[in-house]
Design an enzyme around this catalytic site. Structure first.
Site, PDB file in Angstrom:
ATOM      1  N   HIS A   1      40.918  18.453  -2.119  1.00 33.33           N
ATOM      2  CA  HIS A   1      40.943  19.724  -1.409  1.00 33.33           C
ATOM      3  C   HIS A   1      39.903  21.674  -1.601  1.00 33.33           C
ATOM      4  CE1 HIS A   1      43.236  22.772   1.290  1.00 33.33           C
ATOM      5  NE2 HIS A   1      43.490  21.448   1.890  1.00 33.33           N
TER       6      HIS A   1
ATOM      7  N   ASP B   1      47.453  17.211  -7.259  1.00 34.44           N
ATOM      8  CA  ASP B   1      47.726  18.421  -5.763  1.00 34.44           C
ATOM      9  C   ASP B   1      48.990  17.249  -4.759  1.00 34.44           C
ATOM     10  OD1 ASP B   1      45.875  18.679  -3.431  1.00 34.44           O
ATOM     11  OD2 ASP B   1      47.642  18.509  -3.387  1.00 34.44           O
TER      12      ASP B   1
ATOM     13  N   GLN C   1      49.027  15.040   0.060  1.00 37.55           N
ATOM     14  CA  GLN C   1      49.864  14.083   0.689  1.00 37.55           C
ATOM     15  C   GLN C   1      50.380  13.306   0.307  1.00 37.55           C
ATOM     16  OE1 GLN C   1      48.131  14.364   3.917  1.00 37.55           O
ATOM     17  NE2 GLN C   1      47.628  16.161   3.149  1.00 37.55           N
TER      18      GLN C   1
ATOM     19  N   LYS D   1      53.873  19.463   5.625  1.00 40.00           N
ATOM     20  CA  LYS D   1      53.565  18.752   5.291  1.00 40.00           C
ATOM     21  C   LYS D   1      53.874  17.150   5.429  1.00 40.00           C
ATOM     22  CE  LYS D   1      48.637  19.752   4.020  1.00 40.00           C
ATOM     23  NZ  LYS D   1      47.808  20.101   5.102  1.00 40.00           N
TER      24      LYS D   1
ATOM     25  N   CYS E   1      38.513  20.527   4.856  1.00 40.63           N
ATOM     26  CA  CYS E   1      38.992  21.204   3.714  1.00 40.63           C
ATOM     27  C   CYS E   1      37.763  20.394   2.621  1.00 40.63           C
ATOM     28  CB  CYS E   1      40.188  22.662   3.705  1.00 40.63           C
ATOM     29  SG  CYS E   1      40.657  23.053   4.817  1.00 40.63           S
TER      30      CYS E   1
END
Lengths: 139, 416
Positions: B130, B207, B210, B233, B373
């Site tokens: 991303h 990251d 997700q 999220k 993104c």
């Protein structure tokens, strides 16, 4: 939103007018919509009319994009062929949206207006980056 | 006991009633929300927690001696502890509240990064990352005269390629746990172990935007040094996110933003700073956001993160079968639904993703179209834009059926 993909738009999307290249363009320019990667390039053949004004004699575009961006490019190129550079430079976003005459959300407006942006940049590009001999007199 | 549906699913989550937005009808049709990777819907429990703060104890934290300020402070710090427990942090003070995962990564770049990275050092990120996990490192590398290298983890051969990129100059590897486009789940624990074997001085930032919402995440098992994730999220409010970092690293980092709350003492000549985490939380934070995030964590814990993962795995299996029947439809990422997260990027021959998303919108089917993104990834894949459908705990097989019907309808309308 049933109006968005009505026959007129789909016709221009599937059978875009002026799609392709010119044999001897005066100027060429390309730009994209970074949000979705739609790309449009335009070629203009610019000549002088009886009043010595520069006008768009020939126009062609190529590109990859959504139905709205390509239909808009097709409608726009159809509309501006034969018009003077001065007229076309003054063409506003609202006039493009009127050509499309479908309801657009702000996000899709970017799609619709990409071709106008490219056209304006192509015209601006013409004076400093002429491709053909004729252009220096034309623009 | 709710009746089981004959859809081949074994997890049978029936949580739709917990999400008030799913009661909404637009033009007489229900909402078919397939964009949880962009942002998740909110359960009533989270909405109630946020409202309760604003309606009953909306005071500032740390300063007041009066009751509602104490209540707010307690709720805020309890939220920190709840989040710490969720990701198995070894200490509560390793949890820093920020705006979102993007800010978490920017914080690391601006503090640890500026302090640590020198000319000719190397930073590794990836082609499928991303933008939030690429751009801060690009700018940091430019500023410091360091080199930014890219691993390609889009195929299984990429893992070895990543390891080959590790050198004695590598200071940071910044990788995603789960790709927001391809659904690839990186084996972080194994990767961290291998990276640190090759260069023990190399730090790893993950990251987790997700992964933390969708599967069990344990920072001790992962072994990474930093983890970033976003509240919105994972059923939480917008405007709240988390940076987790190993305490020894956080202790050594200079402040990010400065001002109130993060100071110990201020005089005209000099200022001393708080210890982490408060050192990195300047000004009044998103108190309601943190409280809402804690409620989201508790809700997820009541469902069970293994259940969340299994539910999505089954949905991916179902979706692969259903989408596989559509001619001209190509799915990006791993072929095996067992190895994928609940996010599916796809293209349909001759139908631009924008047009597809627009037509699906007529039936209230929400998918995303564009580059998500991840422009470098799309360039790498050789496409300008993709459509993306993503799942969460409230997604059902009926939602996927609607998606398939919608794609077929779009095909009829657009193909002329």
């Amino acid at each position: 939103m049933d109006d968005l993909y009505r026959d007129n738009i789909l016709d221009h999307y599937h059978h875009p007018r002026h799609f392709g290249t010119l044999p001897a363009p005066t100027v060429r320019f390309e730009d994209n919509n970074p949000f979705c990667g739609d790309v449009i390039s335009m070629e203009l053949g610019i000549k002088k009319n009886a009043q010595q004004e520069a006008y768009i004699d020939e126009i062609a575009f190529q590109g990859k994009g959504c139905a709205i961006s390509l239909a808009s490019a097709s409608l726009l190129t159809e509309h501006v062929q034969g018009k003077t550079i001065r007229e076309v430079a003054a063409f506003t976003p609202q006039e493009v949206l009127d050509l499309l005459s479908v309801p657009l959300t702000p996000t899709r407006m970017k799609c619709a207006l990409l071709s106008l942006e490219v056209l304006h940049k192509t015209i601006a590009h013409a004076s400093s980056h002429p491709l053909a001999e004729a252009s220096r007199d034309a623009v | 006991m709710l009746p089981t549906r004959n859809d081949g699913m074994t997890t049978h989550l029936n949580l739709q009633n917990d999400f008030p937005i799913l009661q909404r009808q637009i033009n007489g049709k229900r909402l078919v929300y397939l964009d949880s990777t962009a942002s998740s819907l909110k359960p009533q429990a989270v909405i109630d927690a946020v409202s309760a703060y604003y309606s009953q104890y909306s005071a500032n934290i740390f300063r007041g001696i009066y009751t509602i300020s104490e209540e707010a402070t307690q709720a805020y710090e309890a939220a920190r502890a709840t989040v710490a427990g969720f990701i198995h942090a070894s200490q509560v003070k390793e949890i820093i509240f920020v705006r979102n995962a993007t800010e978490a990564m920017n914080l690391v770049a601006a503090t640890w990064g500026r302090q640590t990275i020198r000319k000719n050092d190397e930073i590794i990120t990836g082609v499928m990352e991303h933008h939030a996990n690429i751009v801060p490192w690009q700018l940091l590398a430019q500023e410091k005269g360091a080199k930014l290298l890219f691993a390609d983890l889009t195929t299984s051969a990429g893992e070895e390629q990543l390891y080959q990129l590790i050198s004695s100059r590598t200071k940071l590897v910044a990788i995603t746990h789960i790709s927001n486009v391809l659904g690839i789940i990186n084996p972080i624990a194994r990767m961290v172990a291998e990276i640190k074997k090759r260069n023990p001085a190399c730090s790893v930032l993950v990251d987790g935007a997700q992964s933390v919402p969708h599967q069990p995440v344990d920072v001790q098992s992962l072994g990474c040094d930093f983890l970033a994730f976003s509240g919105h999220k994972m059923l939480g409010p917008t405007g709240i996110g988390v940076l987790w970092g190993k305490y020894s690293l956080l202790e050594s980092m200079p402040p990010y933003q400065t001002g109130g709350e993060m100071i110990r003492h201020v005089s005209l000549e000099k200022t001393t700073f708080q210890d982490p985490p408060h050192r990195f939380e300047a000004g009044t934070p998103h108190i309601a956001g943190a409280i809402g995030l804690a409620a989201a964590v508790e809700y997820l814990q009541s469902v069970g993160m293994d259940t969340v993962r299994n539910h999505e795995k089954e949905l991916v299996r179902y979706a692969f079968a259903a989408l596989g029947n559509i001619p001209g439809l190509q799915i990006y990422g791993p072929d095996d639904p067992e190895t994928r997260a609940g996010v599916i990027a796809f293209t349909v021959d001759t139908i631009h993703p924008h047009d597809l998303a627009q037509i699906l919108d007529r039936d209230n089917i929400c998918i995303r179209s564009g580059s998500h993104c991840a422009m470098p990834l799309h360039t790498h894949l050789g496409v300008t834009a993709t459509a993306r459908a993503s799942f969460y705990i409230y997604t059902t097989t009926e939602d996927i059926d609607e998606l398939v019907a919608g794609i077929k309808k779009a095909g009829k309308i657009l193909k002329g």
